[in-house]
Design an enzyme around this catalytic site. Structure first.
Site, mmCIF file in Angstrom:
data_model
loop_
_atom_site.group_PDB
_atom_site.id
_atom_site.type_symbol
_atom_site.label_atom_id
_atom_site.label_comp_id
_atom_site.label_asym_id
_atom_site.label_seq_id
_atom_site.Cartn_x
_atom_site.Cartn_y
_atom_site.Cartn_z
ATOM 1 C CG ASP A 9 -1.921 1.176 1.170
ATOM 2 O OD1 ASP A 9 -2.249 1.637 0.056
ATOM 3 O OD2 ASP A 9 -2.332 1.643 2.250
ATOM 4 C CD GLU A 44 -2.709 -0.738 -3.249
ATOM 5 O OE1 GLU A 44 -3.494 0.217 -3.377
ATOM 6 O OE2 GLU A 44 -2.938 -1.731 -2.531
ATOM 7 C CE1 TYR A 128 -3.871 -4.736 -5.596
ATOM 8 C CE2 TYR A 128 -2.892 -2.960 -6.889
ATOM 9 C CZ TYR A 128 -3.782 -3.392 -5.923
ATOM 10 O OH TYR A 128 -4.597 -2.491 -5.292
ATOM 11 C CG ASP A 167 -4.404 -7.849 -3.135
ATOM 12 O OD1 ASP A 167 -5.374 -8.639 -3.050
ATOM 13 O OD2 ASP A 167 -4.502 -6.621 -2.968
ATOM 14 C CG ASN A 169 -8.225 -7.223 -4.749
ATOM 15 O OD1 ASN A 169 -8.574 -6.846 -3.633
ATOM 16 N ND2 ASN A 169 -7.407 -6.516 -5.513
ATOM 17 C CG ASP A 240 -2.919 -10.596 0.447
ATOM 18 O OD1 ASP A 240 -2.411 -9.827 -0.380
ATOM 19 O OD2 ASP A 240 -3.779 -10.228 1.285
ATOM 20 C CG ASP A 265 -3.867 -2.193 3.395
ATOM 21 O OD1 ASP A 265 -5.012 -1.939 2.983
ATOM 22 O OD2 ASP A 265 -2.922 -2.407 2.634
#
Length: 275
Positions: A9, A44, A128, A167, A169, A240, A265
């Site tokens: 992040d 990210e 990602y 990640d 998602n 993840d 996060d």
């Protein structure tokens, strides 16, 4: 061999920020370094198209002197400073680095979402995965991404075994998030996204966390920053993953989360595999 993957992040905030959160993030980077992984995958990064600044490079060299690194940032027509990925790998390793485009909907292929390292006996690749967005406005594009990403992993797997992280998602099963009943229409837990992830596993890939830890519950990799009590109450999601080709899954020793204390996060995920 230890490998670690983490959605950080914003690498810029981690390396040069002065906030309390930036300090927390740097402590996690120190934790990662202490484990001396062979490879570190970072998602990210949010770096500009030209990549790490001179200041970033100086800090990376100082904090990770044993590592070389490669990066991929968003490029036009993608948004500036969006998404992005990076690998750090020990200097003794000499991978062939590729930055694949998979034929995903525009501008996903320009968002810096995949880097692949090729070694003599296997591939290491990170992703990602695009978020379906508020109101699921990007869900149809996400479904196309999942299809194209699966085809890409299969092409790699046809050549040699694959270790894939990132990640994704997507919380795959109901045990992969704290409140499944309230989230069936939320990005990351729709039927469409879960089906896409199932198809990925069915194509010959192993969710190493589940293989090693079984149906353990209340273990997550992401907690919403905007919900102040999410981390304290462990109201999280497991989105993840470390995946491997099925034919090397029996070589996995550990697949686990790295504790980040009160920092919300994503947390880093660790894979220990005997290759």
């Amino acid at each position: 061999m230890i490998l670690i993957s983490w959605n950080i992040d914003s690498l810029n905030a981690a390396l040069t920020g002065t906030s309390e959160r930036a300090e927390e993030t740097r402590k996690v980077l120190s934790q990662i370094h202490d484990k001396q992984p062979a490879i570190i995958a970072i998602q990210e990064t949010k770096l500009r198209a030209t990549g790490p600044t001179k200041k970033h490079q100086e800090i990376l060299t100082a904090e990770f002197p044993e590592y070389d690194y490669v990066w991929r940032s968003a490029e036009e027509p993608a948004r500036k400073g969006y998404a992005g990925t990076m690998y750090l790998y020990q200097k003794g390793l000499k991978p062939k680095v590729t930055y694949p485009e998979i034929g995903a909907p525009t501008p996903m292929d320009q968002e810096g979402r995949i880097i692949t390292l090729e070694f003599a006996q296997y591939f290491v690749t990170q992703v990602y995965t695009p978020n379906s967005g508020n109101g699921l406005k990007r869900l149809s594009e996400r479904q196309e991404w999942d299809k194209k990403y699966l085809e890409y992993l299969q092409k790699l797997d046809n050549k040699k075994p694959v270790l894939a992280s990132g990640d994704y998602n997507c919380a795959h099963e109901e045990i992969d998030l704290k409140h499944p009943d309230n989230n069936h229409h939320s990005a990351g837990f729709t039927d469409e996204e879960r089906t896409g992830f199932s198809q990925l596993l069915d194509a010959g890939f192993c969710d190493t966390f589940r293989k090693i830890n079984g149906n353990v519950t209340d273990v997550y990799s992401w907690w919403a920053q905007r919900v102040r009590t999410a981390k304290a109450n462990n109201s999280g999601w497991r989105i993840d993953y470390w995946l491997t080709s099925n034919r090397i899954a029996d070589k996995v020793n550990h697949s686990e989360m790295i504790d980040t204390g009160s920092r919300a996060d994503h947390c880093p995920i660790l894979l220990d595999i005997d290759l």
